[in-house]
Design a protein around this motif. Sequence first.
Motif, PDB file in Angstrom:
ATOM      1  N   GLU A 108     -67.318 -77.409  70.453  1.00  0.00           N
ATOM      2  CA  GLU A 108     -67.350 -78.779  70.983  1.00  0.00           C
ATOM      3  C   GLU A 108     -66.706 -79.781  70.041  1.00  0.00           C
ATOM      4  O   GLU A 108     -66.452 -80.930  70.429  1.00  0.00           O
ATOM      5  CB  GLU A 108     -68.787 -79.201  71.282  1.00  0.00           C
ATOM      6  N   ASP A 109     -66.463 -79.387  68.822  1.00  0.00           N
ATOM      7  CA  ASP A 109     -65.782 -80.267  67.865  1.00  0.00           C
ATOM      8  C   ASP A 109     -64.264 -80.189  67.995  1.00  0.00           C
ATOM      9  O   ASP A 109     -63.544 -80.938  67.317  1.00  0.00           O
ATOM     10  CB  ASP A 109     -66.177 -79.892  66.433  1.00  0.00           C
ATOM     11  N   THR A 110     -63.773 -79.309  68.838  1.00  0.00           N
ATOM     12  CA  THR A 110     -62.341 -79.182  69.036  1.00  0.00           C
ATOM     13  C   THR A 110     -61.767 -80.462  69.622  1.00  0.00           C
ATOM     14  O   THR A 110     -62.237 -80.957  70.653  1.00  0.00           O
ATOM     15  CB  THR A 110     -62.030 -78.001  69.977  1.00  0.00           C
ATOM     16  N   ALA A 111     -60.766 -81.014  68.947  1.00  0.00           N
ATOM     17  CA  ALA A 111     -60.165 -82.282  69.367  1.00  0.00           C
ATOM     18  C   ALA A 111     -59.015 -82.623  68.425  1.00  0.00           C
ATOM     19  O   ALA A 111     -58.824 -81.970  67.396  1.00  0.00           O
ATOM     20  CB  ALA A 111     -61.197 -83.405  69.321  1.00  0.00           C
TER      21      ALA A 111
ATOM     22  N   SER B 189     -54.183 -85.072  56.971  1.00  0.00           N
ATOM     23  CA  SER B 189     -53.953 -83.666  56.679  1.00  0.00           C
ATOM     24  C   SER B 189     -55.287 -82.936  56.721  1.00  0.00           C
ATOM     25  O   SER B 189     -56.348 -83.563  56.678  1.00  0.00           O
ATOM     26  CB  SER B 189     -53.298 -83.485  55.302  1.00  0.00           C
ATOM     27  N   GLY B 190     -55.208 -81.616  56.827  1.00  0.00           N
ATOM     28  CA  GLY B 190     -56.415 -80.803  56.734  1.00  0.00           C
ATOM     29  C   GLY B 190     -56.890 -80.184  58.033  1.00  0.00           C
ATOM     30  O   GLY B 190     -57.852 -79.409  58.029  1.00  0.00           O
ATOM     31  N   GLY B 191     -56.265 -80.504  59.148  1.00  0.00           N
ATOM     32  CA  GLY B 191     -56.673 -79.899  60.403  1.00  0.00           C
ATOM     33  C   GLY B 191     -56.271 -78.439  60.468  1.00  0.00           C
ATOM     34  O   GLY B 191     -55.590 -77.921  59.582  1.00  0.00           O
ATOM     35  N   GLY B 192     -56.716 -77.757  61.522  1.00  0.00           N
ATOM     36  CA  GLY B 192     -56.363 -76.365  61.679  1.00  0.00           C
ATOM     37  C   GLY B 192     -57.318 -75.629  62.581  1.00  0.00           C
ATOM     38  O   GLY B 192     -58.086 -76.240  63.327  1.00  0.00           O
ATOM     39  N   LEU B 193     -57.245 -74.307  62.504  1.00  0.00           N
ATOM     40  CA  LEU B 193     -58.079 -73.424  63.319  1.00  0.00           C
ATOM     41  C   LEU B 193     -59.173 -72.820  62.450  1.00  0.00           C
ATOM     42  O   LEU B 193     -58.890 -72.317  61.361  1.00  0.00           O
ATOM     43  CB  LEU B 193     -57.220 -72.318  63.926  1.00  0.00           C
TER      44      LEU B 193
ATOM     45  N   GLY C 288     -52.704 -88.334  64.022  1.00  0.00           N
ATOM     46  CA  GLY C 288     -53.622 -87.349  64.563  1.00  0.00           C
ATOM     47  C   GLY C 288     -53.397 -85.969  63.980  1.00  0.00           C
ATOM     48  O   GLY C 288     -52.273 -85.579  63.664  1.00  0.00           O
ATOM     49  N   THR C 289     -54.489 -85.239  63.828  1.00  0.00           N
ATOM     50  CA  THR C 289     -54.413 -83.864  63.353  1.00  0.00           C
ATOM     51  C   THR C 289     -55.335 -83.004  64.226  1.00  0.00           C
ATOM     52  O   THR C 289     -56.466 -83.391  64.525  1.00  0.00           O
ATOM     53  CB  THR C 289     -54.795 -83.753  61.864  1.00  0.00           C
ATOM     54  N   GLN C 290     -54.834 -81.863  64.646  1.00  0.00           N
ATOM     55  CA  GLN C 290     -55.576 -81.002  65.567  1.00  0.00           C
ATOM     56  C   GLN C 290     -56.616 -80.182  64.815  1.00  0.00           C
ATOM     57  O   GLN C 290     -56.312 -79.547  63.804  1.00  0.00           O
ATOM     58  CB  GLN C 290     -54.616 -80.055  66.301  1.00  0.00           C
TER      59      GLN C 290
ATOM     60  N   ALA D  89     -62.173 -95.020  59.139  1.00  0.00           N
ATOM     61  CA  ALA D  89     -62.973 -94.241  60.080  1.00  0.00           C
ATOM     62  C   ALA D  89     -62.178 -93.048  60.595  1.00  0.00           C
ATOM     63  O   ALA D  89     -60.956 -92.973  60.433  1.00  0.00           O
ATOM     64  CB  ALA D  89     -63.409 -95.115  61.259  1.00  0.00           C
ATOM     65  N   TRP D  90     -62.922 -92.148  61.214  1.00  0.00           N
ATOM     66  CA  TRP D  90     -62.329 -91.034  61.942  1.00  0.00           C
ATOM     67  C   TRP D  90     -62.769 -91.106  63.401  1.00  0.00           C
ATOM     68  O   TRP D  90     -63.957 -91.304  63.685  1.00  0.00           O
ATOM     69  CB  TRP D  90     -62.762 -89.698  61.342  1.00  0.00           C
ATOM     70  N   TYR D  91     -61.817 -90.938  64.285  1.00  0.00           N
ATOM     71  CA  TYR D  91     -62.066 -90.829  65.710  1.00  0.00           C
ATOM     72  C   TYR D  91     -61.560 -89.460  66.166  1.00  0.00           C
ATOM     73  O   TYR D  91     -60.777 -88.817  65.469  1.00  0.00           O
ATOM     74  CB  TYR D  91     -61.308 -91.916  66.482  1.00  0.00           C
ATOM     75  N   ARG D  92     -62.000 -89.050  67.330  1.00  0.00           N
ATOM     76  CA  ARG D  92     -61.463 -87.824  67.887  1.00  0.00           C
ATOM     77  C   ARG D  92     -61.312 -87.944  69.393  1.00  0.00           C
ATOM     78  O   ARG D  92     -62.023 -88.709  70.037  1.00  0.00           O
ATOM     79  CB  ARG D  92     -62.335 -86.613  67.541  1.00  0.00           C
ATOM     80  N   GLN D  93     -60.364 -87.171  69.907  1.00  0.00           N
ATOM     81  CA  GLN D  93     -60.112 -87.164  71.338  1.00  0.00           C
ATOM     82  C   GLN D  93     -59.935 -85.738  71.800  1.00  0.00           C
ATOM     83  O   GLN D  93     -58.979 -85.065  71.398  1.00  0.00           O
ATOM     84  CB  GLN D  93     -58.876 -87.993  71.675  1.00  0.00           C
TER      85      GLN D  93
END
Length: 119
Positions: free
Chosen positions: A88-91, A7-11, A112-114, A35-39
């Motif tokens: 650049e952190d958008t993922a 939880s916690g993703g957003g714009l 996954g959270t955007q 861990a946290w990964y991003r794509q």
Amino acid sequence: QVRLVESGGGLVQAGGSLRLSCAASGSIFSVNAMAWYRQAPGKQRALVARIVTGETTNYADSVRGRFTISRDNAKNTVYLQMNSLTPEDTAVYYCYARMKTGPYEYDYWGQGTQVTVSS
């Protein structure tokens, strides 16, 4: 059933902050690494930050000094505090945990959270 729920993703605007949370639930004997990964679109999934038993942490060079990973062992929860965000952190950010849920340790992933950072 063992699950990781993020939880916690957003714009957020560039320069802003977000805090991601990931809680592990189910029949868990112990949690090793979290861990946290991003794509990002068109890119491979990549490690952002990792925390292991004993609180040792590792960060990707691109986030070191801006992001902080922490965990609450009593709650089987990992957090990612993200400051000074840039586009650049958008993922999509994925939570990962290596946990003993049976006779062995297994790898688990969240859904996954955007995270979207606008310029």
